[in-house]
Design a protein around this motif. Structure first.
Motif, mmCIF file in Angstrom:
data_model
loop_
_atom_site.group_PDB
_atom_site.id
_atom_site.type_symbol
_atom_site.label_atom_id
_atom_site.label_comp_id
_atom_site.label_asym_id
_atom_site.label_seq_id
_atom_site.Cartn_x
_atom_site.Cartn_y
_atom_site.Cartn_z
ATOM 1 N N GLU A 343 2.827 -8.103 -3.633
ATOM 2 C CA GLU A 343 2.692 -7.278 -4.644
ATOM 3 C C GLU A 343 3.980 -6.353 -4.534
ATOM 4 O O GLU A 343 4.303 -5.683 -3.663
ATOM 5 N N GLY A 344 4.959 -6.405 -5.719
ATOM 6 C CA GLY A 344 6.096 -5.440 -5.799
ATOM 7 C C GLY A 344 7.029 -5.841 -6.865
ATOM 8 O O GLY A 344 6.277 -6.272 -7.742
ATOM 9 N N ASN A 352 7.055 -10.012 -6.379
ATOM 10 C CA ASN A 352 6.906 -9.118 -7.527
ATOM 11 C C ASN A 352 5.713 -9.449 -8.213
ATOM 12 O O ASN A 352 5.432 -9.481 -9.411
ATOM 13 N N ILE A 353 4.796 -9.941 -7.868
ATOM 14 C CA ILE A 353 3.597 -10.225 -8.351
ATOM 15 C C ILE A 353 2.900 -8.701 -8.592
ATOM 16 O O ILE A 353 3.003 -7.721 -7.868
ATOM 17 N N THR A 354 1.902 -8.728 -9.688
ATOM 18 C CA THR A 354 1.313 -7.488 -9.964
ATOM 19 C C THR A 354 -0.069 -7.228 -8.847
ATOM 20 O O THR A 354 -0.234 -8.027 -8.179
#
Lengths: 532, 532
Positions: A343-344, A352-354
């Motif tokens: 998550e990032g 950069n997944i939600t």
């Protein structure tokens, strides 16, 4: 007259017990001194390797698995360390001491004393090399977080956002190399030089201190022994140096109750190691671990062969957490998805997944009988990204993972096993297709009794005839046909896994009833038996 | 003295031109009368089959592809229909008349007159069998919607939410069967009986009327010839009856400019048809279509072999729209993902994806060089679900699809082709991995010049050196490194595909610059050449 070793405090069950002896400090004690202790409890013998801790101090560590009287004797090629003996009493376990985590019920885990362990990991690869302020902040964060495991490295890490130099090194430094991250790599001009024939005990003492602090807050240390993110040369030592490192590491750390051996992060990115090296490493670590800690090898692309007999569980890097049920079948071991992206908001695709996606992967793993590990990579100016350095958690998935943990804690003590499901019986019920075609396409698996595919259209895990947890993922149905086994009654609770709400839809439903609810994504349904 | 046929109005380019003759009405004209017309324009001949339209009326339809003088003569085994001849003038195309859609540039489409056609489909399988009120509502909805194609069936449909009986049938009804949907299937008690040796011209006239109305609003009719959702027996006719149906259908409809032949919906669920049947059907349809309409076969599970030489494009049912680039390569034809699940809230798994997911699949298809078809299944009390019956659209994806359509219209006239991308050059740039390992893992594909993997980390489509459209999907990065070809300058526009905003980030960027933006999911980046 026999000599005896000095001990650190009273011994108790599942707490590291340490004996110390003074010995030679000249020459290279790391290489030249061989030492072992035999601990005995009744008929049982536990053989442990000792290690040199610097300043003429030698140590032996035991993790007692039984209360009562234990004896010991030491063996060494150094006369000062040979033939020491004595006895000591191991008391009852102190509160919170449950012993190492081991495999239980084939696809799940328990502590050695039988206490249930729910594997909910996070990742902060080198949190223990960030200086006291950040390290203590990390411990404070973890104390409030739902995680029961952290993946962390023995060696420092060289990577984007990981340009800071650690305070100390595992080996004596001979020549400083290029410390600024500038896109150059290990080797060539600016290379670092270390004395790989010796260790820096202080480096390992600090590591142990942090691991022990994790134990105090109920967090297992999934310790990464090798990794490829390296500017110092630690990923490219000789086989002899690698093996000495593994023996030193296990002699020091095997008696820590909360250590797991993760042989590598992304073993397949380490071009200097060959398949035979990994097999040898696995054998060295497990042969030198008298306390049977969990052992795994984490991949980047191709999985390591988790069928290897010394590997205890499948440590997997993949996004498709819903494949857990397949990997359980393939390897017959617990599945731990130890990297499913982070998550990032960094530009690297894996970073950069939600938060919604992270939570979804946790649930996908859960209802397919697996376990999932969290990570977080939100950029900040100090480049203290949780994934590598620890610090603070700022993401939105953590609260939802805590919510899931509570649901699991309230669920079956055995853990959740997938309810077999291949298909689409719902089509046959609902649609107008020729049922002969559908019977051919979706014939039930042999032995699947009771729990029909009406329900199993959605991935479901539980314990038969008692508990079924169904997850609907990102889909947003407005109804569900109940498909519990015939003649059984269940309560039905709608779970909003994102908004963290639980809504009792019915105190008693049976097979064939239809539940209606507001359609939205990230819903789950929990059926608990009320008449069984 | 030769006889001549009566014609319907003036002829113009790309408009259906129809000739009528009176002939026998006794016996079974559908079976017994054979008739063909030869149309000639200069040296060219176009042979069309005539058809019986009931009440002693026989018709021949031409879709003129050239202006100027055409002649015709008829051939028949019925003397009244044989030897008619005449000539007529074909005028210029009327506004909006562009001719059939055909394959262009290997993976894209154009109308026969060269006008660009962007394939943005929707699905309403039997919208044309819902009575005038709903059918007119559907046309009004489509007139406002972004769709340029609708998938629709010739035959009525039997399925959940499809229990209503149509007003008319394609064949004369002999005995009414069980019309209420009760989970029973075709055959056995309550079976319907039809005279499959004759057709009901009125049924087909109504179908043609609706298809012509679609043409008026710029919508292609992707006409599904067979499907398995059947309580009447239309999916289980004999081979002779099937073939007669195909000849009748093509004789009537091939001259309609906006018809596409979709041989089946979910051909692989039709257990009464064998592989040889599908091959024969394809040949009958294409042999009897003088106007070269698009032709495809839509699957449920296994794809039909889209390499079949008569198949013009891959009509695919799959969720993974991002595989479009692979399917383009595999079949060398345009990819149309004609079912990727439906935005909705019904309990069937394919019928409850979120609007976000539907929009994502459109973009995934787009940046991989494919085209995607929409569908909607929100439940309502009247069971008028768009997916089957048409009516009104209530979902949230439609506005976003219109937004995407506008972006495509403003993009290259040739359409978007995928920029080859296999990897993760970004890791090598950003991370600390050994670059030799990465070069082995991610060596650039041969011939890929200019556009490096720095950009291509995200799926990208465009036209080289002019236009690049990159989609970041559900990920939420906060930065992107520009990787356009060296020494070229581009404008950079951030597109929020869900919130439908476009933000110019820079009027001029070049390779290696980094763009920063607010991290959120569903972003795209558009690079347009400014110096080329």
């Amino acid at each position: 007259m026999t000599k005896s070793a000095s001990a650190t405090g009273a011994a108790s069950l599942w707490a590291t017990y340490e004996l110390s002896l003074e010995g030679p400090s000249s020459g290279n004690p790391f290489q030249e001194v061989q030492l072992r202790a035999i601990f005995r409890h009744g008929e049982r013998e536990v053989r442990v390797n000792g290690f040199y801790d610097g300043d003429g101090q030698y140590k032996f560590r035991l993790l007692p698995d039984a209360a009562g009287t234990w004896t010991y004797e030491t063996l060494s090629n150094a006369p000062a360390l040979d033939g020491a003996s004595g006895s000591f009493e191991v008391g009852a376990a102190e509160p919170g001491h449950h012993g190492p985590v081991r495999v239980s019920n084939r696809h799940h885990f328990r502590h050695a004393d039988g206490t249930r362990y729910i594997n909910i990991g996070t990742t902060a690869y080198v949190w223990n090399l960030q200086g006291d302020a950040v390290e203590e902040q990390t411990l404070a964060t973890l104390a409030e977080a739902p995680f029961t495991k952290i993946r962390m490295c023995v060696f420092p890490k060289h990577y984007r956002y990981n340009q800071n130099e650690p305070d100390r090194y595992p080996f004596p430094l001979i020549k400083k190399g290029t410390s600024t991250w500038d896109g150059s790599f290990n080797g060539g001009n600016g290379a670092w030089e270390f004395d790989f024939e010796r260790f820096e005990p202080d480096y390992f003492r600090h590591l142990e201190k942090r691991i022990n602090q994790l134990a105090e807050i109920g967090v297992e240390a999934d310790l990464i022994i090798f990794h490829p993110y390296d500017r110092w040369g630690f990923s490219r030592m000789s086989p002899t140096q690698d093996d000495a490192y593994l023996r030193y590491l296990t002699a020091r750390l095997a008696a820590l109750p909360n250590v797991w051996w993760s042989m590598a992060n992304e073993y397949d990115l380490m071009q200097s190691k060959k398949p035979a090296d990994w097999d040898r490493f696995i054998h060295i670590v497990s042969d030198n671990d008298p306390f049977d800690h969990l052992l795994s090898v984490h991949n980047c692309f191709a999985f390591y062969d988790h069928n290897h007999p010394r590997i205890t569980h499948s440590s997997i890097q993949r996004s498709a957490a819903s494949n857990s049920s397949l990997w359980r079948e393939k390897y017959g071991k617990p599945v731990s998805i130890d990297e499913c992206c982070y998550e990032g908001d960094i530009s690297e695709l894996w970073g950069n997944i939600t938060p919604q996606k992270m939570v979804r992967r946790f649930w996908d793993g859960t209802v397919n009988g697996g376990y999932v590990t969290h990570g977080e990579t939100y950029y900040n100016e100090s480049e203290t990204l949780w994934w590598a350095k620890g610090g603070k958690l700022v993401g939105e998935s953590v609260a939802r993972i805590a919510f899931l943990r509570r649901i699991l804690e309230e669920g079956p003590d055995e853990g959740l096993d997938p309810v077999k499901s291949t298909g689409a019986y719902r089509i046959a019920m609902a649609g107008g297709l020729d049922n002969v075609v559908l019977q051919q396409l979706f014939s039930p698996p042999p032995g699947e009794e009771g729990w029909s595919r009406v329900q199993a259209w959605w991935a479901t895990a539980g314990q038969p005839h008692r508990y079924y947890l169904t997850y609907m993922g990102e889909n947003q149905p407005h109804e569900m046909t109940v498909a519990v086994p015939p003649d059984e009654h269940y309560s039905a609770t709608l779970i909003d896994t994102w908004n963290m709400t639980e809504t009792r839809l019915s105190d008693s439903v049976k097979r064939g009833e239809v539940l209606y609810f507001e359609p939205k994504p990230y819903l789950a349904m929990l059926f608990r038996r009320i008449d069984g």
